[in-house]
Scaffold this motif. Structure first.
Motif, PDB file in Angstrom:
ATOM      1  N   LEU A 177       0.859  -1.190   0.000  1.00 59.74           N
ATOM      2  CA  LEU A 177       0.000   0.000   0.000  1.00 59.74           C
ATOM      3  C   LEU A 177       0.895   1.240   0.000  1.00 59.74           C
ATOM      4  O   LEU A 177       0.884   2.059   0.917  1.00 59.74           O
ATOM      5  CB  LEU A 177      -0.930  -0.007   1.215  1.00 59.74           C
ATOM      6  N   SER A 178       1.666   1.374  -1.059  1.00 56.11           N
ATOM      7  CA  SER A 178       2.585   2.491  -1.220  1.00 56.11           C
ATOM      8  C   SER A 178       2.673   2.816  -2.708  1.00 56.11           C
ATOM      9  O   SER A 178       1.918   2.278  -3.517  1.00 56.11           O
ATOM     10  CB  SER A 178       3.966   2.122  -0.655  1.00 56.11           C
ATOM     11  N   ASN A 179       3.614   3.671  -3.056  1.00 58.76           N
ATOM     12  CA  ASN A 179       3.789   4.019  -4.470  1.00 58.76           C
ATOM     13  C   ASN A 179       4.921   3.230  -5.111  1.00 58.76           C
ATOM     14  O   ASN A 179       5.542   3.691  -6.066  1.00 58.76           O
ATOM     15  CB  ASN A 179       4.036   5.516  -4.619  1.00 58.76           C
ATOM     16  N   VAL A 180       5.205   2.045  -4.586  1.00 59.24           N
ATOM     17  CA  VAL A 180       6.268   1.212  -5.145  1.00 59.24           C
ATOM     18  C   VAL A 180       5.933   0.782  -6.566  1.00 59.24           C
ATOM     19  O   VAL A 180       6.790   0.815  -7.453  1.00 59.24           O
ATOM     20  CB  VAL A 180       6.509  -0.018  -4.250  1.00 59.24           C
ATOM     21  N   PHE A 181       4.680   0.387  -6.817  1.00 54.29           N
ATOM     22  CA  PHE A 181       4.305  -0.178  -8.112  1.00 54.29           C
ATOM     23  C   PHE A 181       3.593   0.816  -9.017  1.00 54.29           C
ATOM     24  O   PHE A 181       3.796   0.799 -10.231  1.00 54.29           O
ATOM     25  CB  PHE A 181       3.408  -1.403  -7.910  1.00 54.29           C
ATOM     26  N   VAL A 182       2.753   1.657  -8.435  1.00 56.04           N
ATOM     27  CA  VAL A 182       1.952   2.578  -9.257  1.00 56.04           C
ATOM     28  C   VAL A 182       1.871   3.935  -8.576  1.00 56.04           C
ATOM     29  O   VAL A 182       2.118   4.069  -7.378  1.00 56.04           O
ATOM     30  CB  VAL A 182       0.518   2.038  -9.489  1.00 56.04           C
ATOM     31  N   ASP A 183       1.487   4.932  -9.370  1.00 59.44           N
ATOM     32  CA  ASP A 183       1.259   6.274  -8.844  1.00 59.44           C
ATOM     33  C   ASP A 183      -0.028   6.271  -8.016  1.00 59.44           C
ATOM     34  O   ASP A 183      -1.077   5.832  -8.503  1.00 59.44           O
ATOM     35  CB  ASP A 183       1.118   7.251 -10.014  1.00 59.44           C
ATOM     36  N   PRO A 184      -0.010   6.747  -6.779  1.00 61.43           N
ATOM     37  CA  PRO A 184      -1.213   6.698  -5.930  1.00 61.43           C
ATOM     38  C   PRO A 184      -2.351   7.592  -6.394  1.00 61.43           C
ATOM     39  O   PRO A 184      -3.472   7.488  -5.870  1.00 61.43           O
ATOM     40  CB  PRO A 184      -0.682   7.151  -4.556  1.00 61.43           C
ATOM     41  N   ARG A 185      -2.125   8.456  -7.374  1.00 60.22           N
ATOM     42  CA  ARG A 185      -3.198   9.334  -7.845  1.00 60.22           C
ATOM     43  C   ARG A 185      -4.346   8.562  -8.474  1.00 60.22           C
ATOM     44  O   ARG A 185      -5.459   9.098  -8.611  1.00 60.22           O
ATOM     45  CB  ARG A 185      -2.642  10.350  -8.841  1.00 60.22           C
ATOM     46  N   THR A 186      -4.124   7.339  -8.877  1.00 56.77           N
ATOM     47  CA  THR A 186      -5.187   6.522  -9.466  1.00 56.77           C
ATOM     48  C   THR A 186      -5.985   5.752  -8.412  1.00 56.77           C
ATOM     49  O   THR A 186      -6.936   5.055  -8.763  1.00 56.77           O
ATOM     50  CB  THR A 186      -4.577   5.518 -10.453  1.00 56.77           C
TER      51      THR A 186
END
Length: 287
Positions: free
Chosen positions: A219-228
């Motif tokens: 639950l972080s921005n490791v894989f994807v941008d959190p804006r989505t």
């Protein structure tokens, strides 16, 4: 002065001897100076070297910092690259710093496992009787694990370079990013030393560690941008210490200077050591 007799093996005759007095023995023992007590740094480095020797005798322990990081980089890059970024080469620029953070943070839990194993075997009881700086065994574990984190970082960066990762920040940016990651990982490891002292078995330490690490890393921005992400989830991700760390490492390796995320990461590191380091030493002293 008391006397005694002994039979000579050569002549077969009894030879009389004088037993030493207590005062004579005391004078002999106190005549020489005691060796200097080791300082905090020397004791900590000694225990750190002990951790390295354990790896030397059981090299399979390096599996989690060699094969596991390689598997993580290749699996997530080729699994999500085309779907999320359109190509592997585009996605690896975003993913590699994040997956580096995720992998190193995940292997910090083995510090707690090592502490718990020594407790179960009774080795810690011996450490507590030694005339050394009290936190030295704990700090030694963490210093030894820093080497493991360096190995994992080197392996992942090497694989990333092979499959197309190109850090715009160059060598300096990469070194700064890895240094920040090591600082946070050292601080985060104090959480697992606390669990290593609290829980009764290494399986319990592993189970609790997974329950904490998985939400923080995924639950972080490791894989994807959190804006989505949904708003409620985005609020958690934006305030997640792993998010701040991943963003800071990513930007440093890209040649930027993310002052806010670096400050947050260093602040989290200080807070983790202050809270969990203090709790760990309290548990260690009272155990």
């Amino acid at each position: 002065m008391s006397t005694g007799t002994s039979t000579s093996t050569e002549t077969g005759q009894e030879v009389e001897f004088a037993a030493p007095r207590a005062d004579d023995l005391a004078a002999l023992l106190l005549a020489k100076d005691r060796p200097a007590r080791p300082g905090a740094l020397a004791a900590s480095l000694t225990f750190g070297w002990r951790a390295m020797l354990k790896i030397k005798h059981v090299p399979e322990q390096l599996f989690d910092v060699t094969a596991f990081p390689i598997m993580m980089v290749l699996m997530y890059t080729y699994l999500f690259g085309g779907a999320l970024a359109g190509s592997v080469s585009a996605y690896i620029q975003f993913l590699l710093p994040g997956i580096l953070v995720m992998s190193v943070v995940m292997i910090t839990m083995y510090t707690g496992v090592s502490v718990n194993t020594d407790i179960v075997k009774g080795v810690f009881d011996r450490f507590r009787t030694l005339p050394i700086w009290r936190p030295a065994p704990m700090v030694g574990y963490l210093l030894g694990d820093v080497v493991r984190y360096l190995i994992a970082s080197a392996v992942m960066l090497s694989v990333g370079l092979v499959i197309g990762y190109r850090p715009a920040g160059g060598v300096v940016g990469v070194l700064l990013g890895v240094a920040l990651l090591l600082v946070f990982s050292f601080a985060f490891s104090w959480v697992w030393t606390m669990f290593g002292l609290l829980l009764r078995s290494e399986k319990s330490v592993m189970g609790v560690s997974m329950m904490v690490i998985f939400p923080l890393t995924f639950l972080s921005n490791v894989f994807v941008d959190p804006r989505t992400m949904p708003g409620w989830l985005q609020a958690f991700v934006d305030n997640n210490p792993v998010t701040h760390l991943a963003t800071a490492v990513r930007e440093l390796m890209a040649g930027d200077w993310p002052a806010a995320d670096i400050t947050w990461t260093l602040g989290w590191s200080v807070a983790l050591v202050a809270v969990f380091g203090a709790v760990t030493m309290r548990l260690y002293n009272r155990r």
